[in-house]
Design a protein around this motif. Structure first.
Motif, mmCIF file in Angstrom:
data_model
loop_
_atom_site.group_PDB
_atom_site.id
_atom_site.type_symbol
_atom_site.label_atom_id
_atom_site.label_comp_id
_atom_site.label_asym_id
_atom_site.label_seq_id
_atom_site.Cartn_x
_atom_site.Cartn_y
_atom_site.Cartn_z
ATOM 1 N N ILE A 1 33.763 37.653 97.835
ATOM 2 C CA ILE A 1 34.724 38.676 98.250
ATOM 3 C C ILE A 1 36.137 38.111 98.375
ATOM 4 O O ILE A 1 37.095 38.716 97.897
ATOM 5 C CB ILE A 1 34.274 39.326 99.583
ATOM 6 N N ASP B 1 25.472 34.150 103.568
ATOM 7 C CA ASP B 1 26.667 34.813 104.126
ATOM 8 C C ASP B 1 27.954 34.135 103.659
ATOM 9 O O ASP B 1 28.918 34.803 103.284
ATOM 10 C CB ASP B 1 26.621 34.837 105.659
ATOM 11 N N ALA C 1 28.536 34.932 99.995
ATOM 12 C CA ALA C 1 28.949 36.333 99.846
ATOM 13 C C ALA C 1 30.421 36.489 100.214
ATOM 14 O O ALA C 1 31.179 37.173 99.515
ATOM 15 C CB ALA C 1 28.081 37.245 100.711
ATOM 16 N N ASP C 2 30.845 35.815 101.291
ATOM 17 C CA ASP C 2 32.261 35.843 101.668
ATOM 18 C C ASP C 2 33.132 35.211 100.589
ATOM 19 O O ASP C 2 34.234 35.670 100.323
ATOM 20 C CB ASP C 2 32.475 35.121 103.002
ATOM 21 N N LYS D 1 25.774 39.821 98.870
ATOM 22 C CA LYS D 1 24.577 39.087 99.313
ATOM 23 C C LYS D 1 23.446 39.223 98.293
ATOM 24 O O LYS D 1 22.717 38.261 98.024
ATOM 25 C CB LYS D 1 24.103 39.599 100.676
ATOM 26 N N LYS E 1 29.911 43.714 101.094
ATOM 27 C CA LYS E 1 29.261 42.455 101.473
ATOM 28 C C LYS E 1 27.765 42.474 101.189
ATOM 29 O O LYS E 1 27.201 41.469 100.760
ATOM 30 C CB LYS E 1 29.515 42.118 102.942
#
Length: 129
Positions: free
Chosen positions: A94, A87, A90-91, A118, A114
């Motif tokens: 972004i 997580d 993935a953030d 991932k 998102k």
């Protein structure tokens, strides 16, 4: 007289342009071929989808699987992080970021979904040695 002739010409053109002609329909009784086992493509794993997403995005401008380019290699990222970090990574894809791997900032990808980010991370983590 000219008005009658002009009206007749336009009327004829109107009727011709509005007429319908249908192409003859061909009818067959041929059965469609059933797909063979080889023709059916298997669904991709999230990791395989992640690899495809990386190849289609601009990630390879700054990263490679092995060896540093602008940013760390995916193998270096995989060595440093685990499944527990999916997580967070993935953030980071972004939102972008800097400081972890040096002074060069990672470009944010605000339009990235998102779940797709991932999948990309899951692929990268498969490169752990």
């Amino acid at each position: 007289m000219k008005n009658i002739l002009t009206s007749a010409i336009f009327g004829t053109l109107f009727l011709v342009s509005c007429s319908k002609t249908e192409a003859p329909k061909s009818e067959t009784n041929t059965m469609l071929k059933e797909p063979t086992e080889q023709e059916v493509t298997a669904a991709k794993t999230p990791e395989e989808e992640g690899k495809d997403l990386i190849e289609k995005a601009n990630c390879l401008t700054c990263h490679k699987e092995e060896g540093k380019l602008v940013g760390p290699s995916y193998a270096e990222v995989a060595a440093k992080y685990s499944e527990a970090d999916i997580d967070m990574l993935a953030d980071k894809i972004i939102n972008g970021g800097s400081g972890v791997w040096g002074d060069v900032m990672m470009t944010p990808h605000p339009g990235m979904d998102k779940e797709n980010a991932k999948k990309m991370v899951k692929y990268i983590l498969t490169l752990k040695k």
